[in-house]
Design an enzyme around this catalytic site. Sequence first.
Site, PDB file in Angstrom:
ATOM      1  CD  GLU A 149      -3.084   0.890   2.334  1.00  0.00           C
ATOM      2  OE1 GLU A 149      -2.994   0.008   3.160  1.00  0.00           O
ATOM      3  OE2 GLU A 149      -3.221   2.276   2.536  1.00  0.00           O
ATOM      4  CG  ASP A 174       1.535 -16.623  12.097  1.00  0.00           C
ATOM      5  OD1 ASP A 174       0.368 -15.449  11.423  1.00  0.00           O
ATOM      6  OD2 ASP A 174       0.869 -17.393  11.872  1.00  0.00           O
ATOM      7  CE  LYS A 223      -5.884  -1.284   5.597  1.00  0.00           C
ATOM      8  NZ  LYS A 223      -5.189  -0.176   5.360  1.00  0.00           N
ATOM      9  CG  HIS A 235      -3.443   7.497  -0.373  1.00  0.00           C
ATOM     10  ND1 HIS A 235      -2.522   6.502   0.748  1.00  0.00           N
ATOM     11  CD2 HIS A 235      -3.890   6.519  -0.653  1.00  0.00           C
ATOM     12  CE1 HIS A 235      -3.122   5.918   0.466  1.00  0.00           C
ATOM     13  NE2 HIS A 235      -3.960   5.461  -0.455  1.00  0.00           N
TER      14      HIS A 235
HETATM   15  P1  NAD Z   1       9.222 -22.977  16.033  1.00  0.00           P
HETATM   16  O1  NAD Z   1       8.386 -24.343  16.650  1.00  0.00           O
HETATM   17  O2  NAD Z   1       9.915 -23.562  14.529  1.00  0.00           O
HETATM   18  O3  NAD Z   1      10.778 -22.442  16.531  1.00  0.00           O
HETATM   19  C1  NAD Z   1      10.852 -22.215  18.530  1.00  0.00           C
HETATM   20  C2  NAD Z   1      12.554 -23.024  18.972  1.00  0.00           C
HETATM   21  O4  NAD Z   1      13.367 -22.557  18.795  1.00  0.00           O
HETATM   22  C3  NAD Z   1      12.118 -24.377  19.969  1.00  0.00           C
HETATM   23  O5  NAD Z   1      11.479 -25.208  20.043  1.00  0.00           O
HETATM   24  C4  NAD Z   1      13.129 -23.865  20.834  1.00  0.00           C
HETATM   25  O6  NAD Z   1      13.825 -24.658  20.995  1.00  0.00           O
HETATM   26  C5  NAD Z   1      14.307 -23.077  19.608  1.00  0.00           C
HETATM   27  N1  NAD Z   1      14.949 -22.103  20.117  1.00  0.00           N
HETATM   28  C6  NAD Z   1      16.302 -21.315  20.486  1.00  0.00           C
HETATM   29  N2  NAD Z   1      16.619 -20.957  20.859  1.00  0.00           N
HETATM   30  C7  NAD Z   1      15.249 -19.860  20.930  1.00  0.00           C
HETATM   31  C8  NAD Z   1      15.190 -19.096  21.328  1.00  0.00           C
HETATM   32  N3  NAD Z   1      16.188 -18.057  22.261  1.00  0.00           N
HETATM   33  N4  NAD Z   1      13.696 -17.920  22.548  1.00  0.00           N
HETATM   34  C9  NAD Z   1      12.818 -19.510  22.400  1.00  0.00           C
HETATM   35  N5  NAD Z   1      13.077 -20.328  21.388  1.00  0.00           N
HETATM   36  C10 NAD Z   1      13.917 -20.534  21.452  1.00  0.00           C
HETATM   37  O7  NAD Z   1       8.808 -21.362  16.159  1.00  0.00           O
HETATM   38  P2  NAD Z   1       6.978 -20.992  17.308  1.00  0.00           P
HETATM   39  O8  NAD Z   1       7.810 -20.180  17.322  1.00  0.00           O
HETATM   40  O9  NAD Z   1       6.875 -22.776  18.416  1.00  0.00           O
HETATM   41  O10 NAD Z   1       6.314 -21.585  16.163  1.00  0.00           O
HETATM   42  C11 NAD Z   1       5.780 -20.557  15.407  1.00  0.00           C
HETATM   43  C12 NAD Z   1       5.303 -20.812  14.341  1.00  0.00           C
HETATM   44  O11 NAD Z   1       4.353 -21.851  14.246  1.00  0.00           O
HETATM   45  C13 NAD Z   1       5.014 -19.649  12.925  1.00  0.00           C
HETATM   46  O12 NAD Z   1       4.418 -20.296  11.259  1.00  0.00           O
HETATM   47  C14 NAD Z   1       3.824 -19.899  13.095  1.00  0.00           C
HETATM   48  O13 NAD Z   1       2.397 -19.629  11.379  1.00  0.00           O
HETATM   49  C15 NAD Z   1       3.039 -21.008  13.587  1.00  0.00           C
HETATM   50  N6  NAD Z   1       1.801 -21.439  13.564  1.00  0.00           N
HETATM   51  C16 NAD Z   1       0.916 -21.063  14.582  1.00  0.00           C
HETATM   52  C17 NAD Z   1      -0.394 -20.734  15.286  1.00  0.00           C
HETATM   53  C18 NAD Z   1      -1.162 -19.925  15.611  1.00  0.00           C
HETATM   54  O14 NAD Z   1      -0.858 -19.073  15.754  1.00  0.00           O
HETATM   55  N7  NAD Z   1      -2.793 -20.298  15.418  1.00  0.00           N
HETATM   56  C19 NAD Z   1      -1.055 -21.861  14.847  1.00  0.00           C
HETATM   57  C20 NAD Z   1       0.402 -23.477  14.285  1.00  0.00           C
HETATM   58  C21 NAD Z   1       2.075 -22.689  14.001  1.00  0.00           C
END
Ligand code: NAD
Length: 428
Positions: free
Chosen positions: A83, A283, A267, A380
């Site tokens: 945008e 996300d 928004k 705009h």
């Molecule tokens: P992830 O599982 O990819 O990574 C997190 C991992 O990184 C942890 O398990 C940890 O072991 C490791 N890690 C290493 N250094 C770390 C630090 N300093 N702090 C924290 N963890 C560290 O990611 P996530 O954040 O658990 O999940 C995010 C993803 O899940 C996004 O892609 C999102 O789109 C997706 N998701 C979202 C939903 C929702 O919002 N409802 C549902 C399901 C999945």
Amino acid sequence: MDKSSRLTGFYKLSLAERVDWLKEFAGLTEEEAKALSGAAGLGPDQADHMVENVVGVFGLPLGIATNFVINGRDYLIPMAIEEPSVVAGASFAARLVREGGGFVTVSDEPLMIGQIQILDVANPWAARFELLAARGRLLALANEQDPVIVRLGGGARDLEVRVLENSPVGPMLAVHLIYDARDAMGANTVNTALEAIAPVVAEISGGRTLLRILSNLADRRLARAKGVVPVQSLAHGEFSGQDVARGIMEAWAFAAADPYRAATHNKGIMNGVDAVVIATGNDWRAIEAGAHSYAARNGRYTALSTWHVDGNNLVGTLELPMAVGIVGGATRVHPAAKVALKLLGVATARELAEVIAAVGLAQNLAALRALASEGIQRGHMKLHARQVAIAAGAEGELIEQVVQVMIREKTIRLDRAEAILNKLRAES
Ligand code: NAD
């Protein structure tokens, strides 16, 4: 990074000059600079490993908002957005807040809420008691799932149990696992912990567990920003600073009182928030869901920000859930997102959350200032006209020529752009 983000004339540089400038500013390698500029970056092969049925890569413009000072530190803000006017608006508003000393931000610990739904419980209140009595055991089991996060000081923090007495299918329980996700957004981590404890939760409650998934209403993980603008800095054209400051407060009051206005007010905030969330590989659906559900937390949807005049200053605040990570998800996978994080120089997910809150507040200020004075369309118009001209098929020098005619005629429409383009082509 102690360099100033106050970049006069950054917008006047060519794209190549801007990238060169950033390389210098943030110490980017050649490869990183290419990932930012789009010359390299996310390719189809890498994309093929990210989601399903991949056929290609979809691009978005990546701009840099300048002038941000947050908690005394200068930041350059990467924003991925289609945008027009958003990047310019954020930079402009950041300059106004800079005159008031810059943004001040704070945030909660990175606490996520994971939910387990329990059905078919004979006595919900007794089940609730038993689950809370088993709190220590359940937290310990949850913490066995991700030793990395626990070692970093995160992990399961608390257990809460809510009785939902009147659902459409009768009473049910919602167990909330409060989980410190440290520098991750935390969805996968929390969901894994929930799935591990669910069988024990079912056994203790005597019920049937169904959903095990985090809540995007991340109201334990709020980020807050405050910005102060000297009223006299708001003066422009025929509008006095006082008029604009009062107008901004009145515009906010409209949003505070009316959901129809609040939706658009918020928004505008999300224009800034999402652009940084996307640029950093986070996300944005999660952030959108969190923001709007938080805006409706008291039963009526309202504005996420506040604005009031305090003596010679206009003061704005913003508070919203901000479940973003600097590890996990696509943050360390998407080549441009990695560079965006390097450019921001944020050390923790909390710092990123606070920066994003400041950008949201800046965007809100830019929109309200325009709306409460000359209206949004004047600023705009040119950028909008460019997009319409391109959509009509104009290329190269013809874009500017079509834009000029449309602005002169005060008619910015696709059919008009096509007609002007045909005429210009016939003449050449
Ligand atoms: P992830 O599982 O990819 O990574 C997190 C991992 O990184 C942890 O398990 C940890 O072991 C490791 N890690 C290493 N250094 C770390 C630090 N300093 N702090 C924290 N963890 C560290 O990611 P996530 O954040 O658990 O999940 C995010 C993803 O899940 C996004 O892609 C999102 O789109 C997706 N998701 C979202 C939903 C929702 O919002 N409802 C549902 C399901 C999945």
